[in-house]
Write a protein that holds these residues in place. Structure first.
Motif, PDB file in Angstrom:
ATOM      1  N   SER A 194      -4.072 -10.289  -3.691  1.00 58.92           N
ATOM      2  CA  SER A 194      -3.111 -10.001  -5.362  1.00 58.92           C
ATOM      3  C   SER A 194      -1.874  -9.419  -5.009  1.00 58.92           C
ATOM      4  CB  SER A 194      -4.062  -8.872  -6.088  1.00 58.92           C
ATOM      5  OG  SER A 194      -3.947  -7.706  -5.602  1.00 58.92           O
ATOM      6  N   GLN A 195      -0.920  -9.509  -6.160  1.00 60.51           N
ATOM      7  CA  GLN A 195       0.211  -8.989  -5.832  1.00 60.51           C
ATOM      8  C   GLN A 195       0.312  -7.612  -5.313  1.00 60.51           C
ATOM      9  OE1 GLN A 195       2.634  -9.378  -9.564  1.00 60.51           O
ATOM     10  NE2 GLN A 195       4.488  -9.079  -8.674  1.00 60.51           N
ATOM     11  N   GLU A 196      -0.585  -6.590  -6.033  1.00 57.79           N
ATOM     12  CA  GLU A 196      -0.530  -5.440  -5.442  1.00 57.79           C
ATOM     13  C   GLU A 196      -0.965  -5.109  -4.069  1.00 57.79           C
ATOM     14  OE1 GLU A 196      -2.627  -2.753  -7.964  1.00 57.79           O
ATOM     15  OE2 GLU A 196      -1.348  -2.955  -9.736  1.00 57.79           O
ATOM     16  N   TYR A 201      -0.470  -4.575   1.751  1.00 61.56           N
ATOM     17  CA  TYR A 201      -0.823  -5.340   3.025  1.00 61.56           C
ATOM     18  C   TYR A 201       0.606  -5.079   3.892  1.00 61.56           C
ATOM     19  CZ  TYR A 201      -1.015  -9.255   6.327  1.00 61.56           C
ATOM     20  OH  TYR A 201      -1.225  -9.832   7.438  1.00 61.56           O
ATOM     21  N   VAL A 202       1.650  -5.188   3.400  1.00 59.09           N
ATOM     22  CA  VAL A 202       3.169  -5.103   4.070  1.00 59.09           C
ATOM     23  C   VAL A 202       3.171  -3.937   4.542  1.00 59.09           C
ATOM     24  CG1 VAL A 202       5.445  -5.503   3.955  1.00 59.09           C
ATOM     25  CG2 VAL A 202       4.243  -7.175   2.896  1.00 59.09           C
ATOM     26  N   GLN A 203       2.942  -3.118   3.672  1.00 64.45           N
ATOM     27  CA  GLN A 203       3.169  -1.509   3.847  1.00 64.45           C
ATOM     28  C   GLN A 203       2.105  -1.189   4.869  1.00 64.45           C
ATOM     29  OE1 GLN A 203       5.823   0.112   2.909  1.00 64.45           O
ATOM     30  NE2 GLN A 203       5.432   1.735   4.300  1.00 64.45           N
ATOM     31  N   ARG A 213       8.120   4.124   6.248  1.00 61.16           N
ATOM     32  CA  ARG A 213       8.881   4.309   5.081  1.00 61.16           C
ATOM     33  C   ARG A 213       9.197   2.776   4.570  1.00 61.16           C
ATOM     34  NH1 ARG A 213      14.445   2.583   6.557  1.00 61.16           N
ATOM     35  NH2 ARG A 213      14.539   2.271   8.969  1.00 61.16           N
ATOM     36  N   SER A 214       9.162   2.369   3.264  1.00 59.54           N
ATOM     37  CA  SER A 214       9.348   1.393   2.792  1.00 59.54           C
ATOM     38  C   SER A 214      10.727   0.240   3.191  1.00 59.54           C
ATOM     39  CB  SER A 214       9.385   1.126   1.213  1.00 59.54           C
ATOM     40  OG  SER A 214       9.373  -0.136   0.660  1.00 59.54           O
ATOM     41  N   LEU A 215      10.545  -0.362   3.921  1.00 62.03           N
ATOM     42  CA  LEU A 215      11.671  -1.580   4.109  1.00 62.03           C
ATOM     43  C   LEU A 215      12.180  -2.703   3.228  1.00 62.03           C
ATOM     44  CD1 LEU A 215      11.057  -1.894   7.907  1.00 62.03           C
ATOM     45  CD2 LEU A 215      12.562  -0.198   7.026  1.00 62.03           C
ATOM     46  N   PHE A 216      11.365  -2.832   2.286  1.00 62.13           N
ATOM     47  CA  PHE A 216      11.587  -3.858   1.312  1.00 62.13           C
ATOM     48  C   PHE A 216      11.478  -3.457  -0.224  1.00 62.13           C
ATOM     49  CE2 PHE A 216       9.225  -5.596   5.014  1.00 62.13           C
ATOM     50  CZ  PHE A 216       9.937  -6.987   5.097  1.00 62.13           C
ATOM     51  N   THR A 217      12.396  -4.113  -0.949  1.00 60.80           N
ATOM     52  CA  THR A 217      12.435  -3.602  -2.404  1.00 60.80           C
ATOM     53  C   THR A 217      11.312  -4.164  -3.103  1.00 60.80           C
ATOM     54  OG1 THR A 217      13.712  -5.565  -3.058  1.00 60.80           O
ATOM     55  CG2 THR A 217      14.783  -3.588  -2.356  1.00 60.80           C
ATOM     56  N   ASP A 218      10.983  -3.748  -4.168  1.00 57.34           N
ATOM     57  CA  ASP A 218       9.871  -4.355  -4.951  1.00 57.34           C
ATOM     58  C   ASP A 218       9.983  -5.789  -5.245  1.00 57.34           C
ATOM     59  OD1 ASP A 218       8.480  -1.982  -5.055  1.00 57.34           O
ATOM     60  OD2 ASP A 218       9.240  -1.282  -6.949  1.00 57.34           O
ATOM     61  N   ASP A 219      11.271  -5.930  -5.691  1.00 58.46           N
ATOM     62  CA  ASP A 219      11.587  -7.485  -5.901  1.00 58.46           C
ATOM     63  C   ASP A 219      11.380  -8.521  -4.820  1.00 58.46           C
ATOM     64  OD1 ASP A 219      12.555  -6.906  -8.466  1.00 58.46           O
ATOM     65  OD2 ASP A 219      14.374  -6.895  -8.022  1.00 58.46           O
ATOM     66  N   ALA A 220      11.702  -7.895  -3.375  1.00 57.97           N
ATOM     67  CA  ALA A 220      11.613  -8.668  -2.400  1.00 57.97           C
ATOM     68  C   ALA A 220       9.826  -9.144  -2.190  1.00 57.97           C
ATOM     69  CB  ALA A 220      12.125  -7.935  -1.075  1.00 57.97           C
ATOM     70  N   ASP A 222       7.670  -8.998  -4.328  1.00 55.57           N
ATOM     71  CA  ASP A 222       7.253  -9.745  -5.213  1.00 55.57           C
ATOM     72  C   ASP A 222       7.319 -11.453  -5.109  1.00 55.57           C
ATOM     73  OD1 ASP A 222       6.380  -7.844  -6.701  1.00 55.57           O
ATOM     74  OD2 ASP A 222       8.016  -7.567  -8.321  1.00 55.57           O
ATOM     75  N   LEU A 223       8.552 -11.646  -4.444  1.00 54.62           N
ATOM     76  CA  LEU A 223       8.842 -12.843  -3.673  1.00 54.62           C
ATOM     77  C   LEU A 223       8.160 -13.140  -2.819  1.00 54.62           C
ATOM     78  CD1 LEU A 223      12.782 -13.021  -4.083  1.00 54.62           C
ATOM     79  CD2 LEU A 223      11.287 -14.233  -5.353  1.00 54.62           C
ATOM     80  N   ILE A 224       7.834 -12.396  -1.698  1.00 55.52           N
ATOM     81  CA  ILE A 224       6.996 -12.583  -0.829  1.00 55.52           C
ATOM     82  C   ILE A 224       5.457 -12.895  -1.267  1.00 55.52           C
ATOM     83  CG2 ILE A 224       5.774 -11.825   1.234  1.00 55.52           C
ATOM     84  CD1 ILE A 224       8.127  -9.795   1.593  1.00 55.52           C
ATOM     85  N   HIS A 225       5.177 -12.414  -2.029  1.00 54.39           N
ATOM     86  CA  HIS A 225       3.762 -12.653  -2.659  1.00 54.39           C
ATOM     87  C   HIS A 225       3.796 -14.267  -3.305  1.00 54.39           C
ATOM     88  CE1 HIS A 225      -0.030 -12.450  -4.526  1.00 54.39           C
ATOM     89  NE2 HIS A 225       0.423 -12.835  -5.845  1.00 54.39           N
ATOM     90  N   ARG A 226       5.054 -14.442  -4.088  1.00 56.34           N
ATOM     91  CA  ARG A 226       5.019 -15.557  -4.706  1.00 56.34           C
ATOM     92  C   ARG A 226       5.029 -16.747  -3.836  1.00 56.34           C
ATOM     93  NH1 ARG A 226      10.240 -17.175  -7.851  1.00 56.34           N
ATOM     94  NH2 ARG A 226       9.881 -15.000  -8.859  1.00 56.34           N
ATOM     95  N   PHE A 227       5.976 -16.764  -2.825  1.00 47.86           N
ATOM     96  CA  PHE A 227       6.265 -17.884  -1.959  1.00 47.86           C
ATOM     97  C   PHE A 227       4.885 -18.002  -0.950  1.00 47.86           C
ATOM     98  CE2 PHE A 227      10.722 -17.198  -3.179  1.00 47.86           C
ATOM     99  CZ  PHE A 227      10.848 -18.450  -3.535  1.00 47.86           C
TER     100      PHE A 227
END
Length: 237
Positions: A194-196, A201-203, A213-220, A222-227
């Motif tokens: 899922s998106q969450e 998974y990335v973290q 620490r988080s290296l990606f923004t929330d928008d990034a 979300d795009l990773i999940h979409r693509f």
């Protein structure tokens, strides 16, 4: 270069099925429970399916790593074999001696049966794990079914885990495989993240690689999940 820049111990998004990176989503946890059931209970056949890249092989590698010490495992990664070749592969995995070069079904099955009976007498269990099982031919699947006829009066001597793409489900519905299909006591189909779960998974992979620490923004993310469609292998890409 980027590992040093981001203070990583190792690359976090490789495409190899490294069990140390296993991320247990709800689906992956249930799938793992089915596989563990298949190696701890004398049930015959367990089937795990899932789309390409959803983590089936990683689960399999983790399972082998966590297998109880009394379990002997034969792992077949290349199922495009004849019945004789597959039996020889199983014997090789279990370190069973047989005449060099033989592909005699009877000789190989006799040697395997002797191994299974000896292991059972010593309190051991034997599990055959076949990855990419959708590539097995009906003839070879029938031979595998016959292997599960190796039993005592009270217990099956060989457990079989079939792991494959969704085509495996269609293969099992073929009329000539109905006896085998009836012997599959547990089935599970692994779905995408899922998106969450993709965010987690990335973290998770970053943390395993040494980054806390988080290296990606929330928008990034979300795009990773979409693509990627939530397919772990495509998330890594």
């Amino acid at each position: 270069m980027y590992a040093d820049y981001f203070h990583l111990d190792r690359p976090p998004f490789t495409l190899t099925p490294d069990p140390s990176f296993l991320f247990l989503s709800r689906d992956h946890r249930d799938a793992l429970a089915h596989l563990l059931y298949g190696i701890t209970e004398p049930v015959g056949f367990v089937q795990l399916t899932g789309e390409v890249g959803t983590g089936k092989t990683t689960l399999c590698r983790y399972l082998l790593q966590e297998a109880p010490p009394e379990v002997d495992v034969a792992l077949v990664l290349n199922p495009r074999q004849t019945a004789g070749e597959l039996l020889a592969s199983v014997c090789d995995e279990l370190k069973i001696d047989y005449p060099e070069g033989t592909r005699s079904i009877k000789i190989l099955v006799d040697r395997l049966n002797r191994f299974l009976l000896d292991g059972h007498a010593r309190g051991r269990r034997t599990v055959l794990v076949i990855d990419e099982a959708q590539n097995l031919s009906p003839d070879v699947l029938e031979q595998i079914r016959l292997l599960t006829n190796l039993e005592t009066a009270t217990v099956k001597l060989l457990q079989v885990l079939l792991i494959g793409q969704p085509e495996l489900k269609a293969l099992m519905k073929r009329p000539e495989l109905r006896q085998l299909n009836q012997r599959i006591v547990a089935r599970y189909h692994l779905t995408t993240l899922s998106q969450e779960e993709t965010r987690a998974y990335v973290q998770h992979r970053l943390k395993v690689a040494g980054c806390h620490r988080s290296l990606f923004t929330d928008d990034a993310l979300d795009l990773i999940h979409r693509f990627s469609g939530g397919i772990p292998r495509l998330v890594n890409v």
